[in-house]
Design a protein around this motif. Structure first.
Motif, PDB file in Angstrom:
ATOM      1  N   LYS A  17      41.686  35.977 148.446  1.00 21.69           N
ATOM      2  CA  LYS A  17      43.004  35.398 148.148  1.00 21.69           C
ATOM      3  C   LYS A  17      43.030  33.876 148.196  1.00 21.69           C
ATOM      4  O   LYS A  17      43.712  33.243 147.416  1.00 21.69           O
ATOM      5  CB  LYS A  17      44.047  35.933 149.135  1.00 21.69           C
ATOM      6  CG  LYS A  17      44.305  37.408 149.020  1.00 21.69           C
ATOM      7  CD  LYS A  17      45.360  37.824 150.015  1.00 21.69           C
ATOM      8  CE  LYS A  17      45.614  39.316 149.951  1.00 21.69           C
ATOM      9  NZ  LYS A  17      46.578  39.735 150.972  1.00 21.69           N
ATOM     10  N   GLY A  18      42.342  33.280 149.158  1.00 21.78           N
ATOM     11  CA  GLY A  18      42.392  31.834 149.352  1.00 21.78           C
ATOM     12  C   GLY A  18      43.493  31.476 150.337  1.00 21.78           C
ATOM     13  O   GLY A  18      44.227  32.342 150.826  1.00 21.78           O
ATOM     14  N   PHE A  19      43.628  30.176 150.628  1.00 23.15           N
ATOM     15  CA  PHE A  19      44.621  29.699 151.581  1.00 23.15           C
ATOM     16  C   PHE A  19      45.382  28.520 150.992  1.00 23.15           C
ATOM     17  O   PHE A  19      44.826  27.713 150.254  1.00 23.15           O
ATOM     18  CB  PHE A  19      43.949  29.257 152.888  1.00 23.15           C
ATOM     19  CG  PHE A  19      43.242  30.377 153.598  1.00 23.15           C
ATOM     20  CD1 PHE A  19      43.946  31.278 154.372  1.00 23.15           C
ATOM     21  CD2 PHE A  19      41.873  30.540 153.477  1.00 23.15           C
ATOM     22  CE1 PHE A  19      43.298  32.313 155.023  1.00 23.15           C
ATOM     23  CE2 PHE A  19      41.212  31.564 154.121  1.00 23.15           C
ATOM     24  CZ  PHE A  19      41.931  32.457 154.898  1.00 23.15           C
ATOM     25  N   THR A  20      46.668  28.416 151.334  1.00 18.74           N
ATOM     26  CA  THR A  20      47.505  27.306 150.887  1.00 18.74           C
ATOM     27  C   THR A  20      48.305  26.766 152.064  1.00 18.74           C
ATOM     28  O   THR A  20      48.930  27.534 152.797  1.00 18.74           O
ATOM     29  CB  THR A  20      48.490  27.765 149.787  1.00 18.74           C
ATOM     30  OG1 THR A  20      47.739  28.260 148.685  1.00 18.74           O
ATOM     31  CG2 THR A  20      49.369  26.619 149.322  1.00 18.74           C
ATOM     32  N   TYR A  21      48.278  25.455 152.234  1.00 19.52           N
ATOM     33  CA  TYR A  21      49.134  24.775 153.208  1.00 19.52           C
ATOM     34  C   TYR A  21      50.091  23.904 152.407  1.00 19.52           C
ATOM     35  O   TYR A  21      49.662  23.154 151.529  1.00 19.52           O
ATOM     36  CB  TYR A  21      48.306  23.888 154.135  1.00 19.52           C
ATOM     37  CG  TYR A  21      47.716  24.589 155.336  1.00 19.52           C
ATOM     38  CD1 TYR A  21      47.811  24.033 156.606  1.00 19.52           C
ATOM     39  CD2 TYR A  21      47.057  25.794 155.216  1.00 19.52           C
ATOM     40  CE1 TYR A  21      47.266  24.648 157.711  1.00 19.52           C
ATOM     41  CE2 TYR A  21      46.508  26.424 156.314  1.00 19.52           C
ATOM     42  CZ  TYR A  21      46.617  25.850 157.563  1.00 19.52           C
ATOM     43  OH  TYR A  21      46.072  26.472 158.650  1.00 19.52           O
ATOM     44  N   LYS A  22      51.399  24.009 152.705  1.00 16.19           N
ATOM     45  CA  LYS A  22      52.395  23.193 152.026  1.00 16.19           C
ATOM     46  C   LYS A  22      52.897  22.126 152.995  1.00 16.19           C
ATOM     47  O   LYS A  22      53.258  22.427 154.127  1.00 16.19           O
ATOM     48  CB  LYS A  22      53.565  24.051 151.557  1.00 16.19           C
ATOM     49  CG  LYS A  22      53.201  25.019 150.447  1.00 16.19           C
ATOM     50  CD  LYS A  22      54.403  25.798 149.980  1.00 16.19           C
ATOM     51  CE  LYS A  22      54.014  26.774 148.880  1.00 16.19           C
ATOM     52  NZ  LYS A  22      55.148  27.588 148.458  1.00 16.19           N
ATOM     53  N   LEU A  23      52.890  20.881 152.516  1.00 18.41           N
ATOM     54  CA  LEU A  23      53.369  19.766 153.321  1.00 18.41           C
ATOM     55  C   LEU A  23      54.554  19.123 152.619  1.00 18.41           C
ATOM     56  O   LEU A  23      54.607  19.082 151.389  1.00 18.41           O
ATOM     57  CB  LEU A  23      52.266  18.724 153.517  1.00 18.41           C
ATOM     58  CG  LEU A  23      51.033  19.150 154.307  1.00 18.41           C
ATOM     59  CD1 LEU A  23      49.946  19.654 153.394  1.00 18.41           C
ATOM     60  CD2 LEU A  23      50.528  18.005 155.138  1.00 18.41           C
ATOM     61  N   TYR A  82      54.838  22.540 156.574  1.00 19.37           N
ATOM     62  CA  TYR A  82      55.979  23.413 156.814  1.00 19.37           C
ATOM     63  C   TYR A  82      55.700  24.864 156.442  1.00 19.37           C
ATOM     64  O   TYR A  82      56.495  25.749 156.775  1.00 19.37           O
ATOM     65  CB  TYR A  82      57.231  22.908 156.091  1.00 19.37           C
ATOM     66  CG  TYR A  82      57.243  23.097 154.596  1.00 19.37           C
ATOM     67  CD1 TYR A  82      57.795  24.229 154.017  1.00 19.37           C
ATOM     68  CD2 TYR A  82      56.709  22.129 153.761  1.00 19.37           C
ATOM     69  CE1 TYR A  82      57.808  24.403 152.639  1.00 19.37           C
ATOM     70  CE2 TYR A  82      56.723  22.283 152.389  1.00 19.37           C
ATOM     71  CZ  TYR A  82      57.279  23.420 151.849  1.00 19.37           C
ATOM     72  OH  TYR A  82      57.286  23.589 150.489  1.00 19.37           O
ATOM     73  N   GLU A  83      54.569  25.143 155.804  1.00 21.68           N
ATOM     74  CA  GLU A  83      54.246  26.525 155.473  1.00 21.68           C
ATOM     75  C   GLU A  83      52.745  26.710 155.310  1.00 21.68           C
ATOM     76  O   GLU A  83      52.073  25.908 154.683  1.00 21.68           O
ATOM     77  CB  GLU A  83      54.948  26.925 154.161  1.00 21.68           C
ATOM     78  CG  GLU A  83      54.818  28.388 153.821  1.00 21.68           C
ATOM     79  CD  GLU A  83      55.495  28.742 152.506  1.00 21.68           C
ATOM     80  OE1 GLU A  83      54.935  29.578 151.784  1.00 21.68           O
ATOM     81  OE2 GLU A  83      56.567  28.174 152.212  1.00 21.68           O
ATOM     82  N   ARG A  84      52.254  27.799 155.907  1.00 19.58           N
ATOM     83  CA  ARG A  84      50.856  28.201 155.751  1.00 19.58           C
ATOM     84  C   ARG A  84      50.882  29.585 155.132  1.00 19.58           C
ATOM     85  O   ARG A  84      51.606  30.456 155.594  1.00 19.58           O
ATOM     86  CB  ARG A  84      50.147  28.287 157.099  1.00 19.58           C
ATOM     87  CG  ARG A  84      50.103  26.998 157.857  1.00 19.58           C
ATOM     88  CD  ARG A  84      49.547  27.240 159.255  1.00 19.58           C
ATOM     89  NE  ARG A  84      49.508  26.021 160.016  1.00 19.58           N
ATOM     90  CZ  ARG A  84      50.450  25.650 160.863  1.00 19.58           C
ATOM     91  NH1 ARG A  84      51.506  26.407 161.070  1.00 19.58           N
ATOM     92  NH2 ARG A  84      50.342  24.504 161.507  1.00 19.58           N
ATOM     93  N   SER A  85      50.074  29.801 154.101  1.00 19.12           N
ATOM     94  CA  SER A  85      50.098  31.118 153.455  1.00 19.12           C
ATOM     95  C   SER A  85      48.731  31.484 152.912  1.00 19.12           C
ATOM     96  O   SER A  85      47.868  30.638 152.706  1.00 19.12           O
ATOM     97  CB  SER A  85      51.139  31.151 152.339  1.00 19.12           C
ATOM     98  OG  SER A  85      50.828  30.219 151.347  1.00 19.12           O
ATOM     99  N   GLU A  86      48.578  32.800 152.678  1.00 22.40           N
ATOM    100  CA  GLU A  86      47.370  33.312 152.037  1.00 22.40           C
ATOM    101  C   GLU A  86      47.639  33.364 150.548  1.00 22.40           C
ATOM    102  O   GLU A  86      48.739  33.683 150.128  1.00 22.40           O
ATOM    103  CB  GLU A  86      47.048  34.707 152.560  1.00 22.40           C
ATOM    104  CG  GLU A  86      46.769  34.741 154.040  1.00 22.40           C
ATOM    105  CD  GLU A  86      46.852  36.139 154.613  1.00 22.40           C
ATOM    106  OE1 GLU A  86      47.246  37.054 153.887  1.00 22.40           O
ATOM    107  OE2 GLU A  86      46.516  36.286 155.790  1.00 22.40           O
TER     108      GLU A  86
END
Length: 181
Positions: A83-89, A174-178
């Protein structure tokens, strides 16, 4: 009394290809490939069927804890290649408009608190940084590279020698997601 053995089992999805040589693990998936060496951990790593078994025989407290740590790293590697990883700032400012640019392996933060020279944050490894207006996305398949890049961006705009309750300017996760967009 010491336990006889500590065991953790990690399920491997069908779309993931796994190769174990001693304590060196190679994980391949549709997003890419990750290699990690666990030679410093006194554990045994084996592939049994559709799972990875991490085992320590007659473990002390730290060795038993390392079994869980290695299992978590393997789960993160499998999640990363599927899936990978995403961090939103989020870019937050009150008076001076902050502009964020990506330049090669660096993120330039300009006009932070009205400063003339840009602040620079390092992009670690294969992480990818995307700027969309007041939002910064950090994406990749290795969770450690993605999270360290996000931390570098947050740390680059840390307010020093001012009251942090008043000067709230900065870039914050503010958000960490797969999954990657």
């Amino acid at each position: 009394m010491r336990a006889i053995e500590a065991i953790k089992i990690v399920k491997v999805p069908k779309e993931v290809e796994l190769k174990v040589e001693g304590r060196k693990v190679e994980v391949k998936g549709k997003k890419g490939m990750l290699i990690r060496d666990f030679s410093n951990a006194p554990v045994e790593i084996k592939v049994e069927g559709e799972a990875i078994v991490i085992r320590a025989i007659w473990p002390r407290k730290k060795e038993a804890a390392l079994v869980g740590t290695v299992a978590s790293h393997l789960k993160n590697m499998i999640m990363g290649v599927t899936k990978g990883f995403t961090y939103k700032l989020k870019v937050v400012f009150s008076h001076f408009p902050i502009s964020v640019k990506v330049q090669g392996k660096a993120v330039l933060i300009e006009n932070f608190l009205g400063e003339r020279s840009p602040r620079v944050a390092e992009v670690v490894g294969g992480a990818k940084v995307i700027v969309k207006g007041d939002e910064v996305l950090v994406q990749g398949i290795d969770i450690e590279e993605v999270s360290q890049t996000a931390a570098n961006i947050e740390h680059a705009v840390k307010v020093k020698r001012k009251d942090p309750r008043v000067f709230l300017d900065g870039i914050y996760v503010y958000e960490r997601s797969e999954g990657m967009e």
